[in-house]
Design a protein around this motif. Structure first.
Motif, PDB file in Angstrom:
ATOM      1  N   UNK A 124       6.689  -2.344   1.064  1.00 42.01           N
ATOM      2  CA  UNK A 124       5.295  -1.921   1.192  1.00 42.01           C
ATOM      3  C   UNK A 124       4.994  -0.743   0.270  1.00 42.01           C
ATOM      4  N   UNK A 125       3.847  -0.794  -0.399  1.00 40.74           N
ATOM      5  CA  UNK A 125       3.372   0.327  -1.183  1.00 40.74           C
ATOM      6  C   UNK A 125       3.685   0.294  -2.667  1.00 40.74           C
ATOM      7  N   UNK A 126       4.313  -0.755  -3.152  1.00 43.49           N
ATOM      8  CA  UNK A 126       4.511  -0.848  -4.602  1.00 43.49           C
ATOM      9  C   UNK A 126       3.166  -1.120  -5.258  1.00 43.49           C
ATOM     10  N   UNK A 127       2.933  -0.468  -6.380  1.00 50.05           N
ATOM     11  CA  UNK A 127       1.664  -0.621  -7.085  1.00 50.05           C
ATOM     12  C   UNK A 127       1.901  -0.799  -8.575  1.00 50.05           C
ATOM     13  N   UNK A 128       0.962  -1.491  -9.219  1.00 50.45           N
ATOM     14  CA  UNK A 128       0.954  -1.565 -10.675  1.00 50.45           C
ATOM     15  C   UNK A 128      -0.438  -1.996 -11.123  1.00 50.45           C
ATOM     16  N   UNK A 129      -0.731  -1.712 -12.366  1.00 46.39           N
ATOM     17  CA  UNK A 129      -1.982  -2.149 -12.972  1.00 46.39           C
ATOM     18  C   UNK A 129      -1.648  -3.252 -13.963  1.00 46.39           C
ATOM     19  N   UNK A 181      -3.974   4.065  -8.224  1.00 44.66           N
ATOM     20  CA  UNK A 181      -2.612   3.526  -8.146  1.00 44.66           C
ATOM     21  C   UNK A 181      -1.626   4.597  -7.681  1.00 44.66           C
ATOM     22  N   UNK A 182      -1.697   5.776  -8.280  1.00 41.78           N
ATOM     23  CA  UNK A 182      -0.778   6.851  -7.886  1.00 41.78           C
ATOM     24  C   UNK A 182      -1.088   7.366  -6.483  1.00 41.78           C
ATOM     25  N   UNK A 231       0.544   8.801  -1.736  1.00 41.71           N
ATOM     26  CA  UNK A 231      -0.169   9.406  -0.613  1.00 41.71           C
ATOM     27  C   UNK A 231      -0.609   8.380   0.420  1.00 41.71           C
ATOM     28  N   UNK A 232      -0.311   7.114   0.180  1.00 35.67           N
ATOM     29  CA  UNK A 232      -0.772   6.039   1.031  1.00 35.67           C
ATOM     30  C   UNK A 232      -0.389   6.171   2.489  1.00 35.67           C
TER      31      UNK A 232
END
Length: 140
Positions: A93-98, A128-129, A134-135
């Motif tokens: 959970x919480x992986x991000x990318x553009x 994204x950051x 901070x999610x």
């Protein structure tokens, strides 16, 4: 009450308070939408999973999974566009990318949400950051 306290905080000049749905749209695959093993192919549109989002905020399609064109076409709201922000919501959970450059049709599996940011109001890299680091402090 909590929101009123937050909104009383002073913001930098040029900033204003906004709700998430005023600055972005979030979409995701609802369940598997009938997607089953017979829909997987050796070529065709790419079906992204959490494993395609790297720890260093990149999209890695070197080990891509492919699906039929029919399965891809049934969910136009999650067809990937340049600038989309991907957020894993299950598994890791919480992986991000553009997504920077779409060169092949792509969509997401049920473990990823697609976020489309209004870039006139918010920078997608900033979001994204925020989501990555901070999610855990807020819910969407």
């Amino acid at each position: 009450m909590k929101q009123e306290l937050i909104q009383k905080q002073k913001l930098p000049d040029g900033w204003k308070w906004a709700k998430f749905n005023e600055i972005a749209v979030m979409k995701g695959r609802i369940g598997w939408r009938g997607l089953n093993t017979s829909d997987y192919t050796s070529e065709g549109p790419i079906l992204l999973s959490v494993n395609n989002i790297t720890q260093d905020f990149k999209l890695d399609i070197s080990r891509a999974t492919y699906i039929t064109q029919k399965s891809y076409d049934e969910s136009p709201e999650i067809m990937i566009n340049d600038g989309d922000l991907l957020l894993s919501k299950s598994g890791t959970i919480g992986r991000t990318c553009i997504v920077h450059k779409v060169e092949h049709p792509m969509t997401v599996n049920a473990a990823i949400n697609v976020i489309r940011v209004n870039n006139k109001l918010l920078n997608n890299k900033y979001l994204m950051f925020m989501l990555r680091y901070c999610g855990k402090y807020f819910t969407l």
